[in-house]
Design a protein around this motif. Structure first.
Motif, PDB file in Angstrom:
ATOM      1  N   LEU A 123       0.885  -1.378   0.026  1.00 22.74           N
ATOM      2  CA  LEU A 123       0.099   0.264  -0.086  1.00 22.74           C
ATOM      3  C   LEU A 123       0.878   1.509  -0.045  1.00 22.74           C
ATOM      4  O   LEU A 123       0.720   2.520  -1.212  1.00 22.74           O
ATOM      5  N   ALA A 124       1.829   1.342   1.152  1.00 20.16           N
ATOM      6  CA  ALA A 124       2.607   2.358   0.283  1.00 20.16           C
ATOM      7  C   ALA A 124       3.901   2.359  -0.571  1.00 20.16           C
ATOM      8  O   ALA A 124       3.855   3.677  -1.072  1.00 20.16           O
ATOM      9  N   GLN A 125       4.198   1.379  -1.186  1.00 15.56           N
ATOM     10  CA  GLN A 125       4.915   1.568  -2.570  1.00 15.56           C
ATOM     11  C   GLN A 125       3.544   1.801  -3.402  1.00 15.56           C
ATOM     12  O   GLN A 125       3.859   3.286  -4.387  1.00 15.56           O
ATOM     13  N   ALA A 126       2.458   1.778  -3.452  1.00  9.07           N
ATOM     14  CA  ALA A 126       1.421   2.064  -4.057  1.00  9.07           C
ATOM     15  C   ALA A 126       0.789   3.604  -4.495  1.00  9.07           C
ATOM     16  O   ALA A 126       0.528   4.455  -5.496  1.00  9.07           O
ATOM     17  N   ALA A 127       0.802   3.942  -3.173  1.00 11.31           N
ATOM     18  CA  ALA A 127       1.018   5.330  -2.188  1.00 11.31           C
ATOM     19  C   ALA A 127       2.594   6.502  -2.829  1.00 11.31           C
ATOM     20  O   ALA A 127       1.697   8.061  -4.100  1.00 11.31           O
ATOM     21  N   LEU A 128       3.391   5.471  -2.892  1.00 13.56           N
ATOM     22  CA  LEU A 128       4.392   6.510  -3.466  1.00 13.56           C
ATOM     23  C   LEU A 128       4.309   6.533  -4.910  1.00 13.56           C
ATOM     24  O   LEU A 128       4.233   7.452  -5.563  1.00 13.56           O
ATOM     25  N   VAL A 129       3.873   5.652  -6.141  1.00 11.42           N
ATOM     26  CA  VAL A 129       3.948   5.186  -7.102  1.00 11.42           C
ATOM     27  C   VAL A 129       3.057   6.391  -7.839  1.00 11.42           C
ATOM     28  O   VAL A 129       3.113   6.752  -8.860  1.00 11.42           O
ATOM     29  N   SER A 130       1.674   5.855  -7.125  1.00 10.38           N
ATOM     30  CA  SER A 130       0.243   6.689  -8.042  1.00 10.38           C
ATOM     31  C   SER A 130       0.460   7.711  -7.097  1.00 10.38           C
ATOM     32  O   SER A 130      -0.534   9.427  -8.053  1.00 10.38           O
ATOM     33  N   GLY A 131       0.290   8.545  -6.272  1.00  6.98           N
ATOM     34  CA  GLY A 131      -0.122   9.996  -5.627  1.00  6.98           C
ATOM     35  C   GLY A 131      -2.021   9.525  -5.190  1.00  6.98           C
ATOM     36  O   GLY A 131      -2.209  10.199  -4.670  1.00  6.98           O
ATOM     37  N   GLN A 183       9.260   4.064   5.509  1.00  8.49           N
ATOM     38  CA  GLN A 183      10.106   5.184   4.818  1.00  8.49           C
ATOM     39  C   GLN A 183       9.211   5.308   3.428  1.00  8.49           C
ATOM     40  O   GLN A 183       9.214   6.623   2.813  1.00  8.49           O
ATOM     41  N   LEU A 184       8.705   4.439   3.161  1.00  9.17           N
ATOM     42  CA  LEU A 184       8.073   4.409   0.951  1.00  9.17           C
ATOM     43  C   LEU A 184       6.472   5.245   1.982  1.00  9.17           C
ATOM     44  O   LEU A 184       6.548   6.346   0.915  1.00  9.17           O
ATOM     45  N   ALA A 185       6.104   6.206   3.153  1.00  8.81           N
ATOM     46  CA  ALA A 185       5.004   6.198   2.990  1.00  8.81           C
ATOM     47  C   ALA A 185       5.414   8.228   3.762  1.00  8.81           C
ATOM     48  O   ALA A 185       4.550   8.995   4.205  1.00  8.81           O
ATOM     49  N   GLY A 186       6.744   8.256   3.547  1.00 12.80           N
ATOM     50  CA  GLY A 186       7.174   9.856   3.827  1.00 12.80           C
ATOM     51  C   GLY A 186       8.069   9.951   4.822  1.00 12.80           C
ATOM     52  O   GLY A 186       8.252  11.454   5.351  1.00 12.80           O
ATOM     53  N   GLY A 187       7.828   9.272   5.829  1.00 11.66           N
ATOM     54  CA  GLY A 187       8.507   9.559   7.591  1.00 11.66           C
ATOM     55  C   GLY A 187       7.888  10.493   8.141  1.00 11.66           C
ATOM     56  O   GLY A 187       6.121  10.510   8.461  1.00 11.66           O
ATOM     57  N   GLU A 188       8.277  11.463   9.084  1.00 11.59           N
ATOM     58  CA  GLU A 188       7.589  12.329   9.783  1.00 11.59           C
ATOM     59  C   GLU A 188       6.973  13.153   9.248  1.00 11.59           C
ATOM     60  O   GLU A 188       5.805  13.249  10.128  1.00 11.59           O
TER      61      GLU A 188
END
Length: 345
Positions: free
Chosen positions: A142-150, A195-200
Motif C-alpha cells: 500500500l505504501a509503494q502504491a501511494a508513492l507511485v500513484s499519489g 520510509q515509503l510513506a514519507g517518514g515524519e
C-alpha cells in the motif's frame, strides 16, 4: 499432541539441554510470570528525537507492466484480499481482524501472549497463516502504491489497517506477540512502510487522528524492541530465529532512534549479527542448519541489516560481508540448469 506425548517430548528436550540453557529457560519463565502480573511492562517513554528517513520521496522508475501490477495488487488489498505464502489469496476484509486465522477462521485469544499455546489449533487455528498475515507485507505494498500513484486512497487504507492492528494487538496481548521472529519481521516491514510513506512528514500523521496514530505506532515499535531485547533466542534456539530477531531489532533501532535505549539495542544487535553470521554459516558458505530455505532466509536478514548499516554510515565488517559472499557462491553452485535449488531440509 497428547498429554503423554508432550511430556515425553519435554523430557527428551530437557535431556538435550546444557545446565546453562536450563538456567536461562528458568529465568525466561520467571520473566514471563512477572510480565503476566504486570510487574514488567513494555510501556514507552515519550519520543525525544525524530526518526530517520533515508528515501528521497521520489518513486523509482517502473515499466508500465510493473506499475500496473503493483497498483492492481494494492487495489486487491484495499478491497480486503491478501496473498499469503506468495500464491494463496484470502479475503480478510478491508479492516482485518488481525487475531483471526485467515485459513481456518479461528479467532485467537486476546489475553496474555505468554499463556497462548500456538500449537493448539482450537486456540489459534493455523498459526503460520495468522503470523503471515501479521508480517504486514501488504502494508508495504500500500505504501509503494501511494508513492507511485499519489492516490490518497492507499494511505487511507494503510492508516485504517494499521490503526486496527494497534487497537487489536496491544503489547503482550494475543497471538501476534508470541514469536520474536514475527516481531522482527514486522519491524522490518514497518520500517519500509515508514520510509515509503514519507517518514515524519507523511500524510499518515495529518490531523488529530494522524497524530494519535503516530504516537501509538511509535509506542508499539518501542514495545516490539523491548520485547525482543528481553526475549532473544538463546542456546539451542539460537538459529535463524535469532538472526531474524536481531535484524528486526537493528533495523528498528536504526530507523527510530527516538529513545535512549535504542542506541544500546542497535549496538547489541549489530555485535550479535556479526557473531551469528560467523557461527551460523560455515567456511564453505553452507548454513549450519543445512536447509536451503533457512540458508536463504537467514542470508536475507543479514543483507537487510547490512544495507541499513550502509545507509546509516555504520557499515558491518568486511568479515560479515565475506560470509554473505560465500553463502551466495554456495547457492550459485547448487542450482540446476533452470536456476532451481534442491528441496533439502
Amino acid at each position: 499432541m497428547s498429554g503423554a506425548a508432550r511430556l515425553r517430548w519435554m523430557f527428551n528436550r530437557l535431556c538435550c539441554m546444557s545446565p546453562a540453557e536450563i538456567g536461562w529457560r528458568l529465568r525466561q519463565s520467571a520473566i514471563g510470570q512477572l510480565e503476566q502480573r504486570g510487574v514488567l511492562d513494555l510501556r514507552a517513554p515519550p519520543p525525544y528525537a525524530g526518526a530517520r528517513t533515508w528515501l528521497s520521496g521520489a518513486a523509482p522508475p517502473l515499466g508500465p507492466g510493473e506499475r500496473q501490477a503493483l497498483l492492481a495488487d494494492a487495489d486487491h488489498i484495499c478491497a480486503g484480499h491478501v496473498t499469503l505464502f506468495a500464491d494463496r489469496r484470502f479475503d480478510v476484509g478491508p479492516l482485518p481482524e488481525w487475531n483471526r486465522d485467515p485459513d481456518t477462521g479461528v479467532l485467537g485469544p486476546a489475553g496474555f501472549s505468554g499463556a497462548i499455546r500456538v500449537t493448539d489449533r482450537s486456540q489459534v487455528g493455523d498459526i503460520k497463516h495468522l503470523w503471515e498475515l501479521n508480517r504486514h507485507l501488504q502494508l508495504v505494498r500500500l505504501a509503494q502504491a501511494a508513492l507511485v500513484s499519489g492516490d490518497p486512497v492507499y494511505l487511507r487504507t494503510l492508516a485504517a489497517q494499521l490503526r486496527g492492528w494497534l487497537d487489536q494487538s496491544p503489547p503482550q496481548r494475543g497471538p501476534n506477540w508470541t514469536s520474536g521472529l514475527e516481531l522482527g519481521i514486522r519491524l522490518i516491514n514497518w520500517s519500509l512502510v515508514w520510509q515509503l510513506a514519507g517518514g515524519e512528514a507523511s500524510a499518515l500523521f495529518g490531523g488529530e487522528g494522524g497524530a494519535r496514530l503516530r504516537e501509538d505506532w511509535l509506542a508499539s515499535i518501542h514495545a516490539h524492541c523491548r520485547w525482543l531485547a528481553r526475549h532473544l533466542s538463546r542456546h539451542s534456539s539460537a538459529n535463524n530465529h535469532l538472526i531474524g530477531e536481531l535484524a528486526g531489532l537493528y533495523v528498528a533501532a536504526s530507523t527510530w532512534p527516538c529513545w535512549k535505549e535504542m542506541a544500546g539495542w542497535r549496538t547489541l544487535a549489530m555485535h550479535e549479527l556479526e557473531e551469528q553470521a560467523q557461527l551460523q554459516y560455515s567456511r564453505d558458505g553452507v548454513n549450519r542448519e543445512q536447509a536451503f530455505a533457512y540458508h536463504i532466509f537467514s542470508a536475507e536478514f543479514l543483507f537487510v541489516a547490512g544495507m541499513v548499516g550502509q545507509v546509516h554510515a555504520r557499515p558491518f565488517s568486511r568479515a560479515y560481508w565475506e560470509v554473505l559472499q560465500r553463502a551466495l557462491r554456495f547457492l550459485r553452485s547448487a542450482r540446476d540448469a533452470g536456476g532451481h535449488l534442491p528441496q533439502v531440509g
